[in-house]
Scaffold this motif. Structure first.
Motif, short mmCIF file in Angstrom:
data_model
loop_
_atom_site.label_atom_id
_atom_site.label_comp_id
_atom_site.label_asym_id
_atom_site.label_seq_id
_atom_site.Cartn_x
_atom_site.Cartn_y
_atom_site.Cartn_z
N PHE A 10 0.87 -1.09 0.05
CA PHE A 10 -0.06 -0.01 -0.11
C PHE A 10 1.03 1.34 0.11
O PHE A 10 1.78 1.28 0.90
CB PHE A 10 -1.13 -0.01 1.19
CG PHE A 10 -1.88 1.03 1.20
CD1 PHE A 10 -3.00 0.97 0.41
CD2 PHE A 10 -1.69 2.22 2.26
CE1 PHE A 10 -4.05 2.36 0.46
CE2 PHE A 10 -2.53 3.21 2.11
CZ PHE A 10 -3.71 3.41 1.35
N PHE A 11 0.89 2.06 -0.98
CA PHE A 11 1.68 3.23 -1.04
C PHE A 11 0.90 4.41 -1.21
O PHE A 11 -0.22 4.34 -1.87
CB PHE A 11 2.39 2.94 -2.57
CG PHE A 11 2.94 1.79 -2.85
CD1 PHE A 11 4.28 1.72 -2.35
CD2 PHE A 11 2.42 0.82 -3.46
CE1 PHE A 11 5.09 0.29 -2.53
CE2 PHE A 11 3.15 -0.44 -3.52
CZ PHE A 11 4.35 -0.86 -2.82
N PHE A 12 1.23 5.37 -0.37
CA PHE A 12 0.69 6.66 -0.28
C PHE A 12 1.70 7.78 -0.01
O PHE A 12 2.65 7.62 0.55
CB PHE A 12 -0.61 6.56 0.75
CG PHE A 12 0.13 6.14 2.13
CD1 PHE A 12 0.14 7.11 3.09
CD2 PHE A 12 0.27 4.78 2.44
CE1 PHE A 12 0.72 6.85 4.61
CE2 PHE A 12 0.62 4.60 3.79
CZ PHE A 12 0.75 5.56 4.88
N ARG A 13 1.32 9.14 -0.20
CA ARG A 13 1.85 10.38 0.11
C ARG A 13 1.95 10.68 1.58
O ARG A 13 0.90 10.16 2.23
CB ARG A 13 1.65 11.42 -0.65
CG ARG A 13 1.65 11.04 -2.12
CD ARG A 13 1.12 12.37 -2.78
NE ARG A 13 0.88 11.86 -4.31
CZ ARG A 13 1.70 11.95 -5.34
NH1 ARG A 13 3.01 12.38 -4.94
NH2 ARG A 13 1.57 11.81 -6.73
N ALA A 14 2.89 11.10 2.25
CA ALA A 14 2.92 11.51 3.54
C ALA A 14 3.79 12.77 3.57
O ALA A 14 4.79 12.92 2.86
CB ALA A 14 3.66 10.58 4.49
N LYS A 15 3.41 13.67 4.61
CA LYS A 15 4.19 14.89 4.91
C LYS A 15 5.69 14.57 5.35
O LYS A 15 6.59 15.15 5.07
CB LYS A 15 3.45 15.64 5.71
CG LYS A 15 2.02 16.27 5.21
CD LYS A 15 1.14 17.07 6.27
CE LYS A 15 0.07 17.24 5.73
NZ LYS A 15 -1.12 17.25 6.67
N ASP A 16 5.53 13.77 6.32
CA ASP A 16 6.86 13.05 6.90
C ASP A 16 7.06 11.75 6.89
O ASP A 16 6.71 10.96 7.87
CB ASP A 16 6.77 13.70 8.50
CG ASP A 16 8.31 13.44 8.87
OD1 ASP A 16 9.20 12.69 8.48
OD2 ASP A 16 8.65 14.22 9.98
N PRO A 17 7.50 11.14 5.73
CA PRO A 17 7.43 9.70 5.64
C PRO A 17 8.02 8.91 6.75
O PRO A 17 7.61 7.76 7.21
CB PRO A 17 8.08 9.36 4.34
CG PRO A 17 7.95 10.64 3.51
CD PRO A 17 7.68 11.64 4.46
N GLU A 18 9.20 9.32 7.11
CA GLU A 18 9.89 8.78 8.22
C GLU A 18 9.53 8.58 9.34
O GLU A 18 9.00 7.54 10.10
CB GLU A 18 11.26 9.35 8.13
CG GLU A 18 12.39 8.98 7.14
CD GLU A 18 11.97 9.77 5.91
OE1 GLU A 18 11.51 10.99 6.12
OE2 GLU A 18 12.58 9.60 4.79
N ALA A 19 8.85 9.77 9.91
CA ALA A 19 8.31 9.70 11.16
C ALA A 19 6.82 9.08 11.12
O ALA A 19 6.57 8.33 11.91
CB ALA A 19 7.73 11.31 11.68
N LEU A 20 6.31 8.90 10.00
CA LEU A 20 4.86 8.30 9.84
C LEU A 20 5.15 6.59 9.94
O LEU A 20 4.45 6.05 10.35
CB LEU A 20 3.95 8.79 8.71
CG LEU A 20 2.47 8.08 8.54
CD1 LEU A 20 1.79 8.78 9.67
CD2 LEU A 20 1.98 8.65 7.22
N GLY A 21 6.24 6.27 9.13
CA GLY A 21 6.44 4.84 9.13
C GLY A 21 6.89 4.44 10.32
O GLY A 21 6.53 3.24 10.89
N ARG A 22 7.56 5.22 11.34
CA ARG A 22 7.75 4.76 12.69
C ARG A 22 6.44 4.73 13.50
O ARG A 22 6.45 3.99 14.37
CB ARG A 22 8.82 6.03 13.52
CG ARG A 22 10.19 5.78 13.06
CD ARG A 22 11.17 6.78 13.70
NE ARG A 22 10.80 8.28 13.75
CZ ARG A 22 10.99 8.93 12.92
NH1 ARG A 22 11.94 8.67 12.10
NH2 ARG A 22 10.96 10.29 12.93
#
Length: 125
Positions: A10-22
């Motif tokens: 599932f691929f989606f855009r994020a403002k802060d990908p690293e923080a959201l991934g954590r």
């Protein structure tokens, strides 16, 4: 006819990908996609995956969102306790007979998430 076997990603855009991934890793146990051979990908347990287009005017999740994530859980009460202990607001808990129990939350960027504890299948009866 060939059929896909399930969701492969599932691929989606994020403002802060690293923080959201954590956040997803720390609170829901989902490893982010590997970027090298040492990283371990998220491997989900086999089970039902629901694919459900909703009407454009649904009120099941926020109108500003094009999608909602749904994750199967084994013990909804334990997951809700874990999330609330981390200060995450869990709301709209409900049960649908024969389908299971549900609870809703949002990730730090506002993406709606539904947790689903499927109803027992009755195989043990």
């Amino acid at each position: 006819m060939e059929k896909v076997q399930g969701i492969g990603g599932f691929f989606f855009r994020a403002k802060d990908p690293e923080a959201l991934g954590r956040w997803y890793r720390d609170h829901l146990g989902i490893n982010i996609a590997p970027t090298d051979m040492e990283m371990v990908p998220w491997v989900s347990d086999a089970g039902v995956t629901v694919f459900a287009p909703f009407a454009e005017d649904t009120d099941y999740f926020a109108a500003a969102q094009r999608f909602m994530l749904n994750f199967r859980v084994v013990d909804l009460d334990a997951m809700v306790t874990q999330l609330e202990s981390a200060g995450i607001d869990v709301y709209n808990r409900q049960e649908m007979e024969g389908i299971g129990r549900f609870a809703h939350l949002r990730d730090p960027e506002g993406t709606p998430i539904e947790l689903w504890e499927p109803a027992p299948t009755g195989d043990s009866e």
